[in-house]
Scaffold this motif. Sequence first.
Motif, short mmCIF file in Angstrom:
data_model
loop_
_atom_site.label_atom_id
_atom_site.label_comp_id
_atom_site.label_asym_id
_atom_site.label_seq_id
_atom_site.Cartn_x
_atom_site.Cartn_y
_atom_site.Cartn_z
N SER A 1 0.60 -0.90 0.25
CA SER A 1 -0.41 -0.30 0.16
C SER A 1 0.39 1.17 0.47
O SER A 1 0.30 2.25 -0.61
N MET A 2 1.78 1.49 1.05
CA MET A 2 2.25 2.48 0.75
C MET A 2 3.67 2.83 -0.49
O MET A 2 3.74 3.68 -1.00
N HIS A 3 3.29 1.22 -1.14
CA HIS A 3 3.79 2.19 -2.88
C HIS A 3 2.75 2.79 -3.65
O HIS A 3 3.24 2.53 -5.21
N LEU A 4 1.71 2.71 -3.42
CA LEU A 4 0.78 2.95 -4.96
C LEU A 4 0.23 4.57 -3.95
O LEU A 4 -0.36 4.65 -3.00
N ARG A 5 0.56 5.03 -5.12
CA ARG A 5 -0.07 6.34 -5.23
C ARG A 5 -0.66 6.99 -5.99
O ARG A 5 -1.80 6.39 -7.06
N GLU A 6 -0.81 8.14 -6.47
CA GLU A 6 -1.77 8.58 -7.73
C GLU A 6 -1.76 8.35 -9.51
O GLU A 6 -2.29 7.71 -9.93
N ALA A 7 -0.46 8.00 -9.16
CA ALA A 7 0.24 7.92 -10.51
C ALA A 7 -0.16 5.53 -10.63
O ALA A 7 -0.01 5.28 -10.21
N PRO A 8 -0.98 5.73 -11.95
CA PRO A 8 -1.30 4.22 -12.32
C PRO A 8 -0.03 3.81 -12.45
O PRO A 8 1.12 3.37 -12.57
N VAL A 9 -0.10 2.20 -11.64
CA VAL A 9 1.06 1.30 -11.38
C VAL A 9 -0.16 -0.45 -12.28
O VAL A 9 -0.56 -0.35 -12.00
N ALA A 10 1.28 -0.66 -13.10
CA ALA A 10 1.01 -1.71 -14.01
C ALA A 10 1.45 -3.18 -12.98
O ALA A 10 2.40 -3.35 -12.66
N VAL A 11 0.77 -4.29 -13.11
CA VAL A 11 0.42 -4.94 -11.92
C VAL A 11 0.27 -6.60 -13.02
O VAL A 11 -1.08 -6.32 -14.03
N ASP B 1 -3.89 -8.29 -17.19
CA ASP B 1 -3.72 -6.88 -16.59
C ASP B 1 -4.10 -5.75 -15.97
O ASP B 1 -5.21 -6.18 -16.84
N LEU B 2 -3.66 -5.54 -15.79
CA LEU B 2 -4.35 -4.56 -14.19
C LEU B 2 -3.25 -3.64 -14.42
O LEU B 2 -2.44 -3.45 -14.00
N VAL B 3 -4.52 -2.03 -13.66
CA VAL B 3 -3.76 -0.64 -13.47
C VAL B 3 -4.03 0.17 -12.02
O VAL B 3 -5.71 -0.56 -11.77
N LEU B 4 -3.55 -0.25 -11.09
CA LEU B 4 -3.95 0.23 -9.50
C LEU B 4 -3.40 1.65 -9.22
O LEU B 4 -2.33 2.29 -10.00
N TRP B 5 -3.99 2.26 -8.69
CA TRP B 5 -3.35 3.70 -8.23
C TRP B 5 -4.38 3.93 -7.30
O TRP B 5 -5.53 3.39 -6.87
N ARG B 6 -4.55 4.72 -6.73
CA ARG B 6 -5.00 5.84 -5.18
C ARG B 6 -5.79 7.13 -5.17
O ARG B 6 -4.87 7.73 -6.16
N GLU B 7 -6.63 7.99 -5.32
CA GLU B 7 -7.39 8.61 -5.19
C GLU B 7 -7.00 9.41 -4.70
O GLU B 7 -6.24 8.95 -2.68
N ASN B 8 -6.92 10.62 -4.38
CA ASN B 8 -6.87 11.22 -3.15
C ASN B 8 -7.37 11.85 -2.19
O ASN B 8 -8.33 11.29 -2.51
N GLY B 9 -6.92 11.24 -1.06
CA GLY B 9 -7.92 11.08 -0.08
C GLY B 9 -7.89 12.99 0.74
O GLY B 9 -7.68 13.44 0.25
N HIS B 10 -8.61 12.94 1.86
CA HIS B 10 -9.09 14.26 2.49
C HIS B 10 -8.67 14.42 4.24
O HIS B 10 -9.11 13.20 4.83
N GLU B 11 -8.36 15.85 3.98
CA GLU B 11 -7.54 16.12 5.21
C GLU B 11 -6.68 15.02 5.73
O GLU B 11 -6.76 14.37 6.84
N GLY B 12 -5.87 14.95 5.00
CA GLY B 12 -4.47 13.64 5.23
C GLY B 12 -4.79 12.19 5.53
O GLY B 12 -3.67 11.65 5.41
#
Length: 64
Positions: free
Chosen positions: A13-23, A29-40
Motif C-alpha cells: 500500500s505504501m508504494h501505491l500513489r496517484e500515478a497508475p501502477v501496472a501489475v 493485466d491490471l492498473v492500480l492507483w490511489r485517489e487523493n484522500g481528504h484531510e490527510g
Amino acid sequence: MIESQLWHPVIASMHLREAPVAVSLLGQDLVLWRENGHEGQAGVVHAWVDRCPHRGRSCRWAGC
C-alpha cells in the motif's frame, strides 16, 4: 477458477500513489492507483483491467 474469487496482494500500500501502477495477476493485466484522500487520510484504491475503454489501449500508455 476459485483463485479469481480470492484476494491477492500485488503491491504494498505504501508504494501505491496517484500515478497508475501496472501489475499482472493470474494472467490478467491490471492498473492500480490511489485517489487523493481528504484531510490527510489515505485515498481510495482502484484496480481496473489495463484497457482504456475510449482508446482500446493500455491505460498506462493511453493517458486515460
